[in-house]
Write a protein that holds these residues in place. Sequence first.
Motif, mmCIF file in Angstrom:
data_model
loop_
_atom_site.group_PDB
_atom_site.id
_atom_site.type_symbol
_atom_site.label_atom_id
_atom_site.label_comp_id
_atom_site.label_asym_id
_atom_site.label_seq_id
_atom_site.Cartn_x
_atom_site.Cartn_y
_atom_site.Cartn_z
ATOM 1 N N LEU A 104 0.826 -1.207 0.000
ATOM 2 C CA LEU A 104 0.000 0.000 0.000
ATOM 3 C C LEU A 104 0.863 1.261 0.000
ATOM 4 O O LEU A 104 0.589 2.217 -0.733
ATOM 5 N N TYR A 105 1.914 1.264 0.806
ATOM 6 C CA TYR A 105 2.779 2.449 0.880
ATOM 7 C C TYR A 105 3.583 2.630 -0.404
ATOM 8 O O TYR A 105 3.858 3.764 -0.815
ATOM 9 N N ALA A 106 3.984 1.546 -1.039
ATOM 10 C CA ALA A 106 4.708 1.651 -2.303
ATOM 11 C C ALA A 106 3.818 2.285 -3.369
ATOM 12 O O ALA A 106 4.246 3.187 -4.109
ATOM 13 N N LEU A 107 2.579 1.829 -3.443
ATOM 14 C CA LEU A 107 1.646 2.411 -4.405
ATOM 15 C C LEU A 107 1.335 3.858 -4.058
ATOM 16 O O LEU A 107 1.154 4.697 -4.953
ATOM 17 N N LEU A 108 1.278 4.173 -2.769
ATOM 18 C CA LEU A 108 1.082 5.558 -2.345
ATOM 19 C C LEU A 108 2.228 6.432 -2.838
ATOM 20 O O LEU A 108 2.017 7.539 -3.353
ATOM 21 N N VAL A 109 3.453 5.955 -2.667
ATOM 22 C CA VAL A 109 4.628 6.696 -3.121
ATOM 23 C C VAL A 109 4.523 6.996 -4.621
ATOM 24 O O VAL A 109 4.798 8.119 -5.061
ATOM 25 N N SER A 110 4.136 6.008 -5.415
ATOM 26 C CA SER A 110 3.994 6.206 -6.857
ATOM 27 C C SER A 110 2.957 7.282 -7.162
ATOM 28 O O SER A 110 3.164 8.135 -8.034
ATOM 29 N N ALA A 111 1.834 7.227 -6.459
ATOM 30 C CA ALA A 111 0.785 8.222 -6.674
ATOM 31 C C ALA A 111 1.272 9.625 -6.308
ATOM 32 O O ALA A 111 0.983 10.600 -7.015
ATOM 33 N N LEU A 112 2.033 9.729 -5.228
ATOM 34 C CA LEU A 112 2.527 11.032 -4.781
ATOM 35 C C LEU A 112 3.555 11.606 -5.742
ATOM 36 O O LEU A 112 3.588 12.823 -5.972
ATOM 37 N N ILE A 113 4.409 10.755 -6.295
ATOM 38 C CA ILE A 113 5.374 11.222 -7.295
ATOM 39 C C ILE A 113 4.629 11.797 -8.496
ATOM 40 O O ILE A 113 4.944 12.894 -8.984
ATOM 41 N N THR A 114 3.622 11.077 -8.961
ATOM 42 C CA THR A 114 2.870 11.501 -10.139
ATOM 43 C C THR A 114 2.167 12.828 -9.902
ATOM 44 O O THR A 114 2.294 13.769 -10.701
ATOM 45 N N LEU A 115 1.438 12.927 -8.813
ATOM 46 C CA LEU A 115 0.680 14.162 -8.569
ATOM 47 C C LEU A 115 1.596 15.337 -8.261
ATOM 48 O O LEU A 115 1.264 16.488 -8.568
ATOM 49 N N SER A 116 2.772 15.073 -7.684
ATOM 50 C CA SER A 116 3.702 16.152 -7.375
ATOM 51 C C SER A 116 4.204 16.820 -8.639
ATOM 52 O O SER A 116 4.238 18.047 -8.744
ATOM 53 N N VAL A 117 4.604 16.013 -9.636
ATOM 54 C CA VAL A 117 5.098 16.578 -10.890
ATOM 55 C C VAL A 117 3.981 17.315 -11.621
ATOM 56 O O VAL A 117 4.169 18.422 -12.131
ATOM 57 N N ILE A 118 2.789 16.714 -11.651
ATOM 58 C CA ILE A 118 1.657 17.343 -12.337
ATOM 59 C C ILE A 118 1.269 18.645 -11.653
ATOM 60 O O ILE A 118 1.066 19.682 -12.307
ATOM 61 N N ASP A 119 1.168 18.626 -10.325
ATOM 62 C CA ASP A 119 0.767 19.829 -9.592
ATOM 63 C C ASP A 119 1.820 20.923 -9.721
ATOM 64 O O ASP A 119 1.499 22.107 -9.834
ATOM 65 N N PHE A 120 3.084 20.541 -9.708
ATOM 66 C CA PHE A 120 4.163 21.513 -9.851
ATOM 67 C C PHE A 120 4.068 22.239 -11.187
ATOM 68 O O PHE A 120 4.362 23.431 -11.274
ATOM 69 N N ARG A 121 3.624 21.534 -12.218
ATOM 70 C CA ARG A 121 3.549 22.112 -13.556
ATOM 71 C C ARG A 121 2.239 22.828 -13.834
ATOM 72 O O ARG A 121 2.207 23.846 -14.525
ATOM 73 N N THR A 122 1.134 22.276 -13.312
ATOM 74 C CA THR A 122 -0.184 22.782 -13.713
ATOM 75 C C THR A 122 -0.976 23.415 -12.572
ATOM 76 O O THR A 122 -2.026 24.009 -12.824
ATOM 77 N N TYR A 123 -0.503 23.282 -11.330
ATOM 78 C CA TYR A 123 -1.228 23.759 -10.145
ATOM 79 C C TYR A 123 -2.563 23.050 -9.993
ATOM 80 O O TYR A 123 -3.518 23.605 -9.449
ATOM 81 N N GLU A 124 -2.629 21.820 -10.454
ATOM 82 C CA GLU A 124 -3.832 21.006 -10.295
ATOM 83 C C GLU A 124 -3.451 19.580 -9.903
ATOM 84 O O GLU A 124 -2.447 19.049 -10.384
#
Length: 252
Positions: A104-124
């Motif tokens: 569960l934590y490994a999959l959480l880490v993957s989700a957080l990496i993805t949303l971090s890059v997207i949010d950093f670029r698009t603010y969403e």
Amino acid sequence: MQFAILLYIIVFLYGIVIGSFLNVCIYRLPQKENIVKIRSHCMSCGYQLKWYDLVPLFSYLFLGGKCRRCKQKISLQYPAVELLNGVLYCMVFAEYGFSIESLLYALLVSALITLSVIDFRTYEIPVGINLFILALGLIRVITDDSNWLSYAVGFLLVSGFLYIVYWITRGRGIGGGDIKLMAVCGLLLGWKLILLSFVLGCIIGSVIHLIRMKVSGQGHVLAFGPYLSMGVMLSVFAGNQMIAWYAAYLGI
């Protein structure tokens, strides 16, 4: 010892393979593109990549970081995300062993990496990523039902506070995606770790953003998701130790 090393090699390989898929999500989710049906292609010339162009890390190194056809440079983001995901997977399994918690934590880490890059670029923050973390949280509650109250409080604790901020500032003080992120992560981590995650995220965000404003002239608008994600990751890896140290310091 050799068997353990082999297991971590396998975990790392799974991590970089999933990291390759994260790069697909990072590019396509903001564009509202299908992340499954559309074949991977060069962003410059449209060349449809072959299977041997898609081996995580190794294809990038073999091609010298350039497209096989047009020779345009491939963003360093691709191997960086793959490597980071592989390393963090190994760290998760080193901390929690081979268990449902680690998965569960490994999959959480993957989700957080993805949303971090997207949010950093698009603010969403894409709704789908928060829904994915919500699913992880529900699985966590089901598999650890004796502590359901901690997860329920975690769902409401930080997100409730942020919603009040959102309501008072009429959406100018915090984004709705950040509120949802703290809710679903709280359901997965429980109230102690999500509270620590929020505090750590605020500290990290304040320090890094002030530096960025000073050095690069970055504006006051803050993509909070990446910093909250850093706080959550730190809590996953060292949160229980931090809380135990603080409790001992206070003599609790």
